[in-house]
Design a protein around this motif. Structure first.
Motif, PDB file in Angstrom:
ATOM      1  N   GLY A   1     -14.970   1.489   4.508  1.00  0.00           N
ATOM      2  CA  GLY A   1     -14.597   1.696   5.706  1.00  0.00           C
ATOM      3  C   GLY A   1     -13.142   2.374   5.431  1.00  0.00           C
ATOM      4  O   GLY A   1     -12.381   2.203   4.570  1.00  0.00           O
ATOM      5  N   PRO A   2     -12.661   3.239   6.276  1.00  0.00           N
ATOM      6  CA  PRO A   2     -13.156   3.837   7.526  1.00  0.00           C
ATOM      7  C   PRO A   2     -14.386   4.695   7.314  1.00  0.00           C
ATOM      8  O   PRO A   2     -14.224   5.423   6.088  1.00  0.00           O
ATOM      9  CB  PRO A   2     -12.164   4.431   8.282  1.00  0.00           C
ATOM     10  CG  PRO A   2     -11.073   4.796   7.282  1.00  0.00           C
ATOM     11  CD  PRO A   2     -11.545   3.730   6.219  1.00  0.00           C
TER      12      PRO A   2
ATOM     13  N   VAL B   1     -11.260   2.844  -4.446  1.00  0.00           N
ATOM     14  CA  VAL B   1     -12.159   1.675  -4.335  1.00  0.00           C
ATOM     15  C   VAL B   1     -13.214   1.738  -5.619  1.00  0.00           C
ATOM     16  O   VAL B   1     -13.366   0.842  -6.129  1.00  0.00           O
ATOM     17  CB  VAL B   1     -12.889   1.941  -2.957  1.00  0.00           C
ATOM     18  CG1 VAL B   1     -13.883   0.629  -2.846  1.00  0.00           C
ATOM     19  CG2 VAL B   1     -11.931   1.542  -1.935  1.00  0.00           C
TER      20      VAL B   1
ATOM     21  N   ARG C   1       0.846  -1.111   0.066  1.00  0.00           N
ATOM     22  CA  ARG C   1      -0.083  -0.099   0.154  1.00  0.00           C
ATOM     23  C   ARG C   1       1.002   1.138  -0.082  1.00  0.00           C
ATOM     24  O   ARG C   1       1.892   1.224   0.543  1.00  0.00           O
ATOM     25  CB  ARG C   1      -1.057  -0.022   1.316  1.00  0.00           C
ATOM     26  CG  ARG C   1      -1.350   1.342   1.573  1.00  0.00           C
ATOM     27  CD  ARG C   1      -2.744   1.601   2.247  1.00  0.00           C
ATOM     28  NE  ARG C   1      -3.680   0.623   1.698  1.00  0.00           N
ATOM     29  CZ  ARG C   1      -4.859   0.707   2.440  1.00  0.00           C
ATOM     30  NH1 ARG C   1      -5.109   1.643   3.506  1.00  0.00           N
ATOM     31  NH2 ARG C   1      -5.756  -0.087   1.947  1.00  0.00           N
TER      32      ARG C   1
ATOM     33  N   GLN D   1     -12.116  11.226   0.837  1.00  0.00           N
ATOM     34  CA  GLN D   1     -11.074  11.147   1.353  1.00  0.00           C
ATOM     35  C   GLN D   1     -10.393  12.706   1.512  1.00  0.00           C
ATOM     36  O   GLN D   1      -9.647  13.150   0.608  1.00  0.00           O
ATOM     37  CB  GLN D   1     -10.444  10.570  -0.211  1.00  0.00           C
ATOM     38  CG  GLN D   1     -11.088   9.455  -0.525  1.00  0.00           C
ATOM     39  CD  GLN D   1     -10.619   7.964  -0.335  1.00  0.00           C
ATOM     40  OE1 GLN D   1      -9.666   7.773  -0.350  1.00  0.00           O
ATOM     41  NE2 GLN D   1     -11.618   7.233   0.159  1.00  0.00           N
TER      42      GLN D   1
ATOM     43  N   ARG E   1     -16.035   6.851   1.584  1.00  0.00           N
ATOM     44  CA  ARG E   1     -15.646   7.864   2.443  1.00  0.00           C
ATOM     45  C   ARG E   1     -15.038   9.198   1.629  1.00  0.00           C
ATOM     46  O   ARG E   1     -14.409   9.019   0.693  1.00  0.00           O
ATOM     47  CB  ARG E   1     -14.395   7.250   3.184  1.00  0.00           C
ATOM     48  CG  ARG E   1     -13.537   8.091   4.330  1.00  0.00           C
ATOM     49  CD  ARG E   1     -12.762   7.386   5.031  1.00  0.00           C
ATOM     50  NE  ARG E   1     -11.462   6.971   4.317  1.00  0.00           N
ATOM     51  CZ  ARG E   1     -10.408   7.956   4.037  1.00  0.00           C
ATOM     52  NH1 ARG E   1     -10.419   9.051   4.532  1.00  0.00           N
ATOM     53  NH2 ARG E   1      -9.503   7.589   3.250  1.00  0.00           N
TER      54      ARG E   1
HETATM   55  N1  ASP Z   1      -9.972   1.444   3.205  1.00  0.00           N
HETATM   56  C1  ASP Z   1     -10.151   2.310   1.640  1.00  0.00           C
HETATM   57  C2  ASP Z   1      -8.896   2.299   1.031  1.00  0.00           C
HETATM   58  O1  ASP Z   1      -7.826   2.292   1.561  1.00  0.00           O
HETATM   59  C3  ASP Z   1     -11.224   3.047   1.618  1.00  0.00           C
HETATM   60  C4  ASP Z   1     -10.822   4.433   2.326  1.00  0.00           C
HETATM   61  O2  ASP Z   1      -9.710   4.517   2.961  1.00  0.00           O
HETATM   62  O3  ASP Z   1     -11.839   5.246   2.394  1.00  0.00           O
HETATM   63  O4  ASP Z   1      -8.902   2.998  -0.235  1.00  0.00           O
END
Ligand code: ASP
Length: 336
Positions: free
Chosen positions: A292-293, A185, A111, A253, A251
């Motif tokens: 999530g989150p 996502v 990541r 961001q 979410r």
């Molecule tokens: N957990 C997901 C991501 O890492 C969604 C988010 O963070 O909003 O993209």
């Protein structure tokens, strides 16, 4: 469990995933879901292999999910956290990856806040001629394949618990609502859901779904023969929710917003929040997903988030383990 059709060494994007690959992941995940329901929730499949989580950006769900998935497959796990690593002393990302390679890593889960880092590491592994599989666990605004696959698995198992498969989504209406511009996502889900033959409806304000970006996505969809091209865009929430079978809310961001894109969180909730009265527009059996989150009371009202009649949010987290086991198994078992 067989995986004769699986040839992919790295999973970096879903843009070119085939129906056969989706179905292989879904069916493998269904088998692992069964394993996870046993008293002894462990299989020896990846015994002797090392799975390394290289997380250069914070994560709760994805990181823990990959770690438990690797452990359930009996792999040894290594966890890297950027803040307490030699990156702070000037080591490059590729050198960090090569250090973990030298420690015996077979699979790397990566990541990073910049798009393209998992691809760069995969390219370097290929250049070195080593059989290490690289899995993208979220890169910037680009993609988050395992999240979209777990979303797909959550939906498909709801439609057929024993035989989840892509074709079950054909003709279903799925709304993706919220911060589409910044969401990796959303991007991965657009590939998987359009490949399934579902009608995919994106809804956001023009600041979070700019026309230029919308044109780019439509163009990509039309270029790709694997996709069924049922993508619709809206700048209001109502047409997206109308008769929807599933609603995915995203979410906000905030960490990726460089400009002031929202009037206020309160107004955002008024205009694009998923709340009980809005659900009347959807099918009576509608279900809600969120990766999530969650910002409670912003993307989704707090009471709805906790209502098991509508919310699949906890189910998504549980599905994530089976899906990540499936991915690690498929990518790792070729070498076993
Ligand atoms: N957990 C997901 C991501 O890492 C969604 C988010 O963070 O909003 O993209």
């Amino acid at each position: 469990m067989t995986n004769t059709s699986w040839t992919r060494q790295h999973v970096l994007s879903l843009a070119d995933f085939t129906v056969a690959e989706y179905d292989t992941v879904l069916q493998t995940a269904a088998s692992f879901k069964e394993v996870l329901s046993r008293r002894t929730k462990k299989v020896p499949t990846l015994q002797g292999q090392v799975v390394t989580n290289l997380f250069f950006e914070p994560s709760t769900r994805t990181r823990s999910s990959f770690e438990i998935a690797a452990k359930r497959l009996s792999a040894d796990t290594l966890n890297f956290t950027a803040s307490s690593s030699s990156l702070t002393k000037g080591e490059t990302i590729l050198d960090t990856a090569k250090t973990y390679l030298a420690l015996g890593t077979d699979l790397m889960v990566i990541r990073h806040r910049e798009a393209g880092v998992p691809q760069a590491i995969a390219t370097e592994m290929d250049r070195l001629g080593v059989k290490v599989g690289v899995l993208n666990a979220g890169d910037g605004q680009h993609e988050h394949p395992s999240q979209a696959l777990l979303d797909l698995f959550t939906i498909c198992t709801l439609l057929d618990r024993d035989r989840p498969r892509l074709e079950l989504l054909s003709g279903k209406k799925i709304a993706i609502v919220g911060d589409i511009l910044h969401s990796r996502v959303a991007r991965s889900n657009i590939w998987s859901l359009t490949a399934s033959g579902a009608e995919v409806h994106l809804a956001a304000s023009p600041t979070l779904l700019p026309h230029l970006f919308a044109d780019y996505i439509k163009n990509e969809i039309h270029k790709n023969p694997i996709l069924n091209r049922q993508l619709f865009l809206h700048w209001q929430i109502e047409p997206a929710l109308e008769k929807a079978d599933f609603v995915m809310t995203l979410r906000l961001q905030k960490e990726r917003m460089t400009q002031h894109l929202l009037p206020s969180l309160r107004e955002y909730h008024q205009l694009f929040g998923i709340k009980r009265d809005r659900l009347q527009l959807c099918q009576p059996h509608v279900k809600i997903l969120h990766p999530g989150p969650v910002n409670r009371g912003v993307e989704i009202s707090s009471d709805l988030m906790d209502d098991p009649n509508f919310s699949l949010i906890q189910e998504q987290v549980t599905s994530g383990v089976a899906v990540r086991m499936a991915l690690l198994y498929l990518m790792g078992s070729g070498k076993a």
